[in-house]
Design an enzyme around this catalytic site. Sequence first.
Site, PDB file in Angstrom:
ATOM      1  N   HIS A 111       0.796  -1.223   0.000  1.00 19.42           N
ATOM      2  CA  HIS A 111       0.000   0.000   0.000  1.00 19.42           C
ATOM      3  C   HIS A 111       0.835   1.283   0.000  1.00 19.42           C
ATOM      4  CE1 HIS A 111       1.048  -0.277   4.210  1.00 19.42           C
ATOM      5  NE2 HIS A 111       0.788   1.009   4.309  1.00 19.42           N
TER       6      HIS A 111
HETATM    7  C1  UD1 Z   1      -1.664   5.166   6.551  1.00 16.59           C
HETATM    8  C2  UD1 Z   1      -0.323   5.527   7.153  1.00 16.59           C
HETATM    9  C3  UD1 Z   1       0.679   4.412   6.855  1.00 16.59           C
HETATM   10  C4  UD1 Z   1       0.159   3.063   7.269  1.00 16.59           C
HETATM   11  C5  UD1 Z   1      -1.187   2.844   6.612  1.00 16.59           C
HETATM   12  C6  UD1 Z   1      -1.777   1.497   6.991  1.00 16.59           C
HETATM   13  C7  UD1 Z   1       0.169   7.933   7.115  1.00 16.59           C
HETATM   14  C8  UD1 Z   1       1.035   8.965   6.502  1.00 16.59           C
HETATM   15  N1  UD1 Z   1       0.232   6.729   6.542  1.00 16.59           N
HETATM   16  O1  UD1 Z   1      -1.506   5.183   5.137  1.00 16.59           O
HETATM   17  O2  UD1 Z   1       1.859   4.682   7.581  1.00 16.59           O
HETATM   18  O3  UD1 Z   1       1.069   2.066   6.882  1.00 16.59           O
HETATM   19  O4  UD1 Z   1      -2.056   3.890   7.026  1.00 16.59           O
HETATM   20  O5  UD1 Z   1      -2.993   1.250   6.441  1.00 16.59           O
HETATM   21  O6  UD1 Z   1      -0.494   8.194   8.074  1.00 16.59           O
HETATM   22  N2  UD1 Z   1      -9.042   4.896   2.712  1.00 16.59           N
HETATM   23  C9  UD1 Z   1     -10.300   4.354   2.719  1.00 16.59           C
HETATM   24  N3  UD1 Z   1     -10.802   3.934   3.921  1.00 16.59           N
HETATM   25  C10 UD1 Z   1     -10.131   4.062   5.087  1.00 16.59           C
HETATM   26  C11 UD1 Z   1      -8.869   4.653   5.064  1.00 16.59           C
HETATM   27  C12 UD1 Z   1      -8.324   5.058   3.867  1.00 16.59           C
HETATM   28  O7  UD1 Z   1     -10.930   4.203   1.695  1.00 16.59           O
HETATM   29  O8  UD1 Z   1     -10.661   3.661   6.144  1.00 16.59           O
HETATM   30  C13 UD1 Z   1      -8.450   5.310   1.411  1.00 16.59           C
HETATM   31  C14 UD1 Z   1      -8.736   6.748   1.059  1.00 16.59           C
HETATM   32  O9  UD1 Z   1      -8.899   6.824  -0.303  1.00 16.59           O
HETATM   33  C15 UD1 Z   1      -7.460   7.449   1.454  1.00 16.59           C
HETATM   34  C16 UD1 Z   1      -6.412   6.390   1.165  1.00 16.59           C
HETATM   35  O10 UD1 Z   1      -7.048   5.151   1.477  1.00 16.59           O
HETATM   36  O11 UD1 Z   1      -7.254   8.623   0.737  1.00 16.59           O
HETATM   37  C17 UD1 Z   1      -5.173   6.540   2.012  1.00 16.59           C
HETATM   38  O12 UD1 Z   1      -5.488   6.648   3.396  1.00 16.59           O
HETATM   39  P1  UD1 Z   1      -4.536   7.502   4.367  1.00 16.59           P
HETATM   40  O13 UD1 Z   1      -5.037   7.470   5.749  1.00 16.59           O
HETATM   41  O14 UD1 Z   1      -4.283   8.842   3.770  1.00 16.59           O
HETATM   42  O15 UD1 Z   1      -3.142   6.774   4.291  1.00 16.59           O
HETATM   43  P2  UD1 Z   1      -2.759   5.228   4.161  1.00 16.59           P
HETATM   44  O16 UD1 Z   1      -2.220   5.004   2.802  1.00 16.59           O
HETATM   45  O17 UD1 Z   1      -3.851   4.360   4.650  1.00 16.59           O
END
Ligand code: UD1
Length: 376
Positions: A210
Site C-alpha cells: 500500500h
Molecule cells: C496510513 C499511514 C501508513 C500506514 C497505513 C496502513 C500515514 C502517513 N500513513 O496510510 O503509515 O502504513 O495507514 O494502512 O499516516 N481509505 C479508505 N478507507 C479508510 C482509510 C483510507 O478508503 O478507512 C483510502 C482513502 O482513499 C485514502 C487512502 O485510502 O485517501 C489513504 O489513506 P490515508 O489514511 O491517507 O493513508 P494510508 O495510505 O492508509
Amino acid sequence: MPMKIKIINVVGARPNFMKIPSIMEEMEKHPDRLEPVLVHTGQHYDKSMSKVFFEDLQIPEPDINLEIGSGSHAEQTAGIMLKFEKILLTEKPDLVLVLGDVNSTLACSVTASKLSVPVAHVEAGLRSFDRTMPEEINRIVTDVLSDYLFTTCEDANENLRREGISEKKIFFVGNVMIDTLLKHRAKARRSNVLERLSLNGRPYILITLHRPSNVDSREIFFEITEALKYLAEKIPVIFPVHPRTKKQILGFGLEDTYRTFSEGMKMPDKGVWLTEPFGYLDFLNLIDNAKVVLTDSGGIQEETTVLRVPCITIRDNTERPITITEGTNVLVGTDIKRIIDEGIKALNISGKSGRIPKLWDGKAGERIVKILLENL
Ligand code: UD1
C-alpha cells in the site's frame, strides 16, 4: 487525595490499533492514579480498516472521535490539529500519548506541544533515512517534540542519541505491538479464515502492498506485478487489499492479474487473489500459516519476525533493521528479479528463521505505564 493524572491516548490509522491495547489495559489497573481518555482521529474509518480491530482486540469505544477521514497530507494533518486543539483545551490532559508514525501521530504531538502538554511517543527512534516517506517526517517531528520516547530496540536508541535527544527521555521498553500479538496468538489460531479461503493444509503466499512509492507509480507497480505473476504460477498469492491499492489496480487496468476472490469460491492453485482487508485475528492466522509473506508494511516485518515466517520486504529501506539482522526479513527493493529470487528461495529452501529481539516479550505496555507512573 492526590489529583489523578489524565492521559489522552491517540489512535488514528490501522497500524495504531494493535499498539494501544496493552497500554490501555495497564492504565486501567490504576484507576486511583490514572484517568485514560481514548481519542480516535478517524484517519481510518472503514469498518475493515478500523472497527474490526476494536472488536477483535476488545478495545473500548473511543471516548472521542474526531472523524477526520481522508484528504491530502496537509488537509488531514491540519484538520486533526484544529479539532484536537479544542479537545486539549476542554479536557486539559497531563499527557498526550501517541503511537507509531501516521499522520495522526504527528498532528496530535504538534498540537499538544504547542499547548505545553507533555507528549509520550511509543515506537520512537525508528528511521528509514528516507524523507520521501511521509512516515519518516512524522517520526522525526514527533520524536523531537516528545518528552518520553519509548523505543523497541537498541538501534532506535542510537538514532535518538545521534539526533541529540537527551538520554533521560529515552526508555527502551520493548514492542507493544508484540504484546498484542503474543496475547492473541492462541485465539488467532482458532480463526476459521483458512477454511473460508479453502486454504486448509495448502501452501500459499500472503502479500500486502500500500505504500504510495509502490502503488502510485505505474512503472513500479507493473514491475512488482510481473514478479507476483511469476510466483503465482507456482502457488496461490493471497492479497488482502488496502483501499488505496484497490483504486490503483482499477486505475491501471490490472483487473485481469488481480482477480477478486469471494468467499464460497474454491481457491485456485495459482493466481493472485484479492480479498477485503482482514481483521486482526484472521490476518495473524494468515501470516502464521503462510509459506512466505511479501509486504511493504512496517509492522508486518515485525510480526513475521516473531512468528518466524519468512518475510520479503518490497522496499529499498526499512526503519526496522532489527527484523533483518535478527529476524526473518529480507529487503529486496522493487526489482523484479530480486523479488522472484527471494520468493523462490523461501518457497523451496525455506527462508530465514531468525530469533526474537530483546524485550519483545509481551511486557512493553507494563513497562511504559510503570515509567509514566514514576515520572508524572
Ligand atoms: C496510513 C499511514 C501508513 C500506514 C497505513 C496502513 C500515514 C502517513 N500513513 O496510510 O503509515 O502504513 O495507514 O494502512 O499516516 N481509505 C479508505 N478507507 C479508510 C482509510 C483510507 O478508503 O478507512 C483510502 C482513502 O482513499 C485514502 C487512502 O485510502 O485517501 C489513504 O489513506 P490515508 O489514511 O491517507 O493513508 P494510508 O495510505 O492508509
